[in-house]
Scaffold this motif. Structure first.
Motif, PDB file in Angstrom:
ATOM      1  N   SER A 185      15.639  28.859 -37.415  1.00 20.35           N
ATOM      2  CA  SER A 185      16.425  27.630 -37.256  1.00 20.35           C
ATOM      3  C   SER A 185      15.747  26.498 -38.019  1.00 20.35           C
ATOM      4  O   SER A 185      14.516  26.485 -38.160  1.00 20.35           O
ATOM      5  CB  SER A 185      16.589  27.269 -35.779  1.00 20.35           C
ATOM      6  OG  SER A 185      15.348  26.962 -35.208  1.00 20.35           O
ATOM      7  N   ASP A 191      14.492  30.689 -29.058  1.00 15.90           N
ATOM      8  CA  ASP A 191      13.547  31.551 -28.307  1.00 15.90           C
ATOM      9  C   ASP A 191      14.305  32.478 -27.370  1.00 15.90           C
ATOM     10  O   ASP A 191      14.062  33.684 -27.312  1.00 15.90           O
ATOM     11  CB  ASP A 191      12.576  30.697 -27.480  1.00 15.90           C
ATOM     12  CG  ASP A 191      11.672  29.856 -28.389  1.00 15.90           C
ATOM     13  OD1 ASP A 191      11.608  30.188 -29.598  1.00 15.90           O
ATOM     14  OD2 ASP A 191      11.069  28.880 -27.896  1.00 15.90           O
ATOM     15  N   ASP A 215      17.952  21.855 -26.379  1.00 11.62           N
ATOM     16  CA  ASP A 215      16.769  21.981 -27.235  1.00 11.62           C
ATOM     17  C   ASP A 215      16.978  23.161 -28.181  1.00 11.62           C
ATOM     18  O   ASP A 215      17.089  24.313 -27.734  1.00 11.62           O
ATOM     19  CB  ASP A 215      15.561  22.198 -26.307  1.00 11.62           C
ATOM     20  CG  ASP A 215      14.258  22.231 -27.083  1.00 11.62           C
ATOM     21  OD1 ASP A 215      14.313  22.576 -28.284  1.00 11.62           O
ATOM     22  OD2 ASP A 215      13.216  21.914 -26.490  1.00 11.62           O
ATOM     23  N   ALA A 216      17.036  22.893 -29.486  1.00  9.46           N
ATOM     24  CA  ALA A 216      17.337  23.946 -30.464  1.00  9.46           C
ATOM     25  C   ALA A 216      16.253  25.024 -30.478  1.00  9.46           C
ATOM     26  O   ALA A 216      16.554  26.218 -30.632  1.00  9.46           O
ATOM     27  CB  ALA A 216      17.486  23.323 -31.851  1.00  9.46           C
ATOM     28  N   GLY A 217      14.996  24.610 -30.300  1.00 13.47           N
ATOM     29  CA  GLY A 217      13.879  25.573 -30.317  1.00 13.47           C
ATOM     30  C   GLY A 217      14.022  26.581 -29.181  1.00 13.47           C
ATOM     31  O   GLY A 217      13.935  27.801 -29.370  1.00 13.47           O
ATOM     32  N   GLN A 218      14.312  26.027 -27.999  1.00 12.86           N
ATOM     33  CA  GLN A 218      14.475  26.871 -26.809  1.00 12.86           C
ATOM     34  C   GLN A 218      15.654  27.836 -26.981  1.00 12.86           C
ATOM     35  O   GLN A 218      15.579  28.999 -26.588  1.00 12.86           O
ATOM     36  CB  GLN A 218      14.722  25.957 -25.616  1.00 12.86           C
ATOM     37  CG  GLN A 218      14.283  26.541 -24.291  1.00 12.86           C
ATOM     38  CD  GLN A 218      14.548  25.526 -23.183  1.00 12.86           C
ATOM     39  OE1 GLN A 218      14.506  24.315 -23.422  1.00 12.86           O
ATOM     40  NE2 GLN A 218      14.818  26.024 -22.001  1.00 12.86           N
ATOM     41  N   ALA A 221      12.342  12.700 -22.486  1.00  9.34           N
ATOM     42  CA  ALA A 221      11.402  13.423 -23.350  1.00  9.34           C
ATOM     43  C   ALA A 221      10.094  12.656 -23.482  1.00  9.34           C
ATOM     44  O   ALA A 221      10.055  11.448 -23.417  1.00  9.34           O
ATOM     45  CB  ALA A 221      12.024  13.611 -24.728  1.00  9.34           C
ATOM     46  N   ARG A 269      11.307  27.696 -36.814  1.00 12.34           N
ATOM     47  CA  ARG A 269      11.807  27.260 -35.500  1.00 12.34           C
ATOM     48  C   ARG A 269      11.939  25.732 -35.519  1.00 12.34           C
ATOM     49  O   ARG A 269      10.922  25.035 -35.585  1.00 12.34           O
ATOM     50  CB  ARG A 269      10.815  27.704 -34.430  1.00 12.34           C
ATOM     51  CG  ARG A 269      11.243  27.407 -33.009  1.00 12.34           C
ATOM     52  CD  ARG A 269      10.140  27.837 -32.066  1.00 12.34           C
ATOM     53  NE  ARG A 269      10.456  27.584 -30.681  1.00 12.34           N
ATOM     54  CZ  ARG A 269      10.365  26.398 -30.098  1.00 12.34           C
ATOM     55  NH1 ARG A 269       9.955  25.352 -30.784  1.00 12.34           N
ATOM     56  NH2 ARG A 269      10.666  26.274 -28.807  1.00 12.34           N
ATOM     57  N   ALA A 270      13.182  25.243 -35.521  1.00 13.31           N
ATOM     58  CA  ALA A 270      13.401  23.780 -35.560  1.00 13.31           C
ATOM     59  C   ALA A 270      13.172  23.205 -34.175  1.00 13.31           C
ATOM     60  O   ALA A 270      13.641  23.769 -33.177  1.00 13.31           O
ATOM     61  CB  ALA A 270      14.833  23.483 -36.003  1.00 13.31           C
ATOM     62  N   ASP A 271      12.431  22.094 -34.144  1.00 20.25           N
ATOM     63  CA  ASP A 271      12.209  21.440 -32.856  1.00 20.25           C
ATOM     64  C   ASP A 271      13.113  20.211 -32.808  1.00 20.25           C
ATOM     65  O   ASP A 271      12.700  19.125 -33.207  1.00 20.25           O
ATOM     66  CB  ASP A 271      10.724  21.058 -32.758  1.00 20.25           C
ATOM     67  CG  ASP A 271      10.326  20.859 -31.310  1.00 20.25           C
ATOM     68  OD1 ASP A 271      11.156  21.172 -30.428  1.00 20.25           O
ATOM     69  OD2 ASP A 271       9.208  20.381 -31.071  1.00 20.25           O
ATOM     70  N   ALA A 272      14.339  20.422 -32.429  1.00 18.73           N
ATOM     71  CA  ALA A 272      15.293  19.290 -32.457  1.00 18.73           C
ATOM     72  C   ALA A 272      16.255  19.410 -31.288  1.00 18.73           C
ATOM     73  O   ALA A 272      16.269  20.420 -30.583  1.00 18.73           O
ATOM     74  CB  ALA A 272      16.081  19.314 -33.761  1.00 18.73           C
ATOM     75  N   GLU A 273      17.003  18.342 -31.115  1.00 19.99           N
ATOM     76  CA  GLU A 273      18.003  18.372 -30.039  1.00 19.99           C
ATOM     77  C   GLU A 273      19.383  18.450 -30.697  1.00 19.99           C
ATOM     78  O   GLU A 273      19.650  17.759 -31.683  1.00 19.99           O
ATOM     79  CB  GLU A 273      17.917  17.091 -29.237  1.00 19.99           C
ATOM     80  CG  GLU A 273      18.704  17.175 -27.953  1.00 19.99           C
ATOM     81  CD  GLU A 273      18.555  15.892 -27.158  1.00 19.99           C
ATOM     82  OE1 GLU A 273      17.893  15.927 -26.120  1.00 19.99           O
ATOM     83  OE2 GLU A 273      19.110  14.868 -27.600  1.00 19.99           O
TER      84      GLU A 273
END
Ligand code: ADP
Length: 506
Positions: free
Chosen positions: A407, A351, A345-348, A506, A370-374
């Motif tokens: 990101s 973080d 998880d790019a967001g994680q 997911a 913050r990108a929410d992507a995989e």
């Protein structure tokens, strides 16, 4: 005194070794195979053609005998010039007169209990054969013609013996006879044998011609291999500059070309390795010299000097350890297991990196986006790269300066950046700072090895990505990791399965 060596049978050992070496060459093997196949083909063609010619010769003999029988029957049935024959003797005489035997043919008409008629000249006499006499003695009015091979003065002879009978002949006239035509087989077969001998001579000539052509062609085809061999022998780690000459554009030329490309890669890799060792040796020599200098000058009686020198030496050793760790990491960067890719998880990822870097210094910390992507990546290595970029940002900026992380997804890439409001980098330094031990003006007076960005770059490349830098001197710098969301190498079935599982969860 030792007994003399026992004499060895056959050729001397060195000759046998030489011969074995010659026969082990590809050229000799190709030649042997070509000659064996050609010889076999010619032999089969020769044997089959000889057998066919022999059959044709025998059939021709039988046809010619059949012709004689047909002529006799014609005479017996219709007579000569419309006048039928009154006696067997007349018929046989007319038939013999009518017959034009060829060079290997003979005929005889035998009247049972009467005369024997034969052509004036004939190559051999049939009535000498006991079998012909036997057939004449046993002839009956309605016996069928006999066709067989008998022995005569001309050797093996094919004959046809046709019983002749004319009922209603004059009283007291013999009414039975035997008409025999013979054809000597051996002269006909001799012609076939002559043909076979001619074929054998021509075949031998063809075989020699094939051998000569094959010898020349294999020499030409295999020359690139000889070149390859000579180059491979001449090339050593010390001199990788030799190349194989490439002739033409065929598949053998492709081999030579690939070999040259391989040499090029090897040469480059050896040069990189040598540069790496030179750089590493050079960088390690400085701390070693410092340590040695201080230890030589330390006054062991002065407790304060000893304590200070100890602290300094430990500090230098610490720096060397970091240097060695970084060099080891860089050396590993081209190995296949340098990164362990998996969907993350790019967001994680951002973080966690942010939480780790905030304690690095008094700065204005910020998350830009913050990108929410995989992304398919190695989270440990990506964090290591981000932390390296942030520690540079902290190192080259001052308290109160801005350090921001962010990101975003751009096309098929994930962008991860670290932005600072520090001194920035001059455009002419941008390329140099990514090299091993490469440092810019900003690095002067700041502790560092010059390996940090090389490591960041290696991590990005191991993901199939790159590092971009945007900076204006005096206006800060932004370093961006550009990582493909799905690296090409990870697009195999295993990676697909991982992504499906993650997507499903997911
Ligand atoms: P080191 O930091 O150990 O010198 P790096 O490879 O991390 O080695 O960096 C190479 C050089 O790039 C640094 O010496 C510095 O001149 C320049 N640099 C890297 N990051 C920054 C930054 N955020 N701002 C300004 N200059 C930088």
């Amino acid at each position: 005194m030792s007994p003399p060596d026992p004499p060895r049978p056959g050729a001397p050992a060195h000759l046998r070794t030489r011969l074995r070496r010659v026969f082990r060459t590809v050229r000799a093997r190709v030649l042997t195979a070509v000659l064996a196949a050609t010889a076999l083909g010619l032999a089969v063609a020769g044997v089959v053609s000889h057998a066919v010619q022999e059959d044709v010769a025998r059939a021709r003999i039988d046809r010619s005998l059949d012709q004689e029988v047909a002529e006799l029957r014609e005479l017996a049935a219709n007579g000569y010039d419309g006048v039928r024959f009154a006696s067997v003797a007349e018929l046989l005489r007319a038939s013999i007169r009518n017959d034009l035997p060829d060079a290997n043919e003979s005929a005889v008409g035998i009247v049972v209990g009467g005369q024997t008629y034969a052509p004036a000249t004939r190559p051999f006499e049939l009535e000498d054969s006991p079998r012909v006499r036997e057939l004449a003695a046993a002839v009956t009015p309605d016996a069928a013609p006999v066709r067989e091979t008998v022995e005569t003065a001309a050797g093996s002879t094919r004959i046809v013996a046709v019983p002749v009978s004319l009922p209603g002949g004059a009283p007291g006239e013999p009414v039975l006879g035997l008409y025999v035509v013979g054809h000597a087989v051996e002269p006909e077969l001799r012609a076939v044998a002559d043909n076979a001998r001619t074929f054998a001579v021509v075949a031998l000539g063809a075989l020699l011609a094939v051998a000569a052509v094959a010898w020349l062609v294999t020499a030409r085809l295999l020359r690139p291999l000889d070149d390859l061999h000579a180059t491979a022998v001449a090339v050593g780690a010390a001199d990788l500059s030799r190349r194989v000459p490439v002739h033409g554009d065929d598949d053998v030329a492709d081999v030579a070309r690939s070999f040259n490309e391989m040499l090029e890669r090897l040469e480059e890799s050896f040069a990189t390795q040598r540069r790496f060792l030179d750089d590493a040796g050079h960088e390690l020599r400085t701390p070693l010299t410092i340590v040695q200098g201080h230890l030589e000058l330390v006054d062991v009686a002065d407790a304060r000097d000893v304590t200070e020198t100890r602290a300094l030496v430990l500090d230098e050793l610490d720096r060397m350890t970091r240097l060695v760790d970084d060099l080891t990491l860089l050396a590993k960067a081209h190995q296949p297991n340098f990164v362990a890719l998996r969907p993350v998880d790019a967001g994680q990822l951002l973080d966690e990196a942010f939480d780790k870097v905030v304690p690095l210094g008094e700065r204005r910390w910020r998350v830009d986006a913050r990108a929410d992507a995989e992304v398919v990546a190695d989270p440990q290595r990506v964090q290591q790269a981000l932390i390296q970029l942030v520690s540079n940002a902290v190192k080259f900026s001052g308290p109160g300066d801005l350090v921001a992380l962010g990101s975003a997804v751009h096309g098929r890439d994930l962008l991860l950046w670290v932005r600072d409001s520090g001194p920035g980098i001059a455009p002419e330094d941008v390329e140099r700072i990514f090299e091993r031990f490469g440092r810019a003006e900003t690095g002067r007076g700041v502790e560092g090895s010059g390996l940090g960005l090389a490591i960041v770059s290696a991590i990005a490349e191991a993901h199939g990505g790159r590092v971009d830098v945007a900076s204006l001197p005096g206006a800060g710098a932004t370093f961006t990791l550009v990582l493909p969301l799905r690296p090409v190498d990870a697009e195999g079935p295993a990676a697909d399965a991982d992504v499906v599982v993650a997507g499903g969860a997911a």
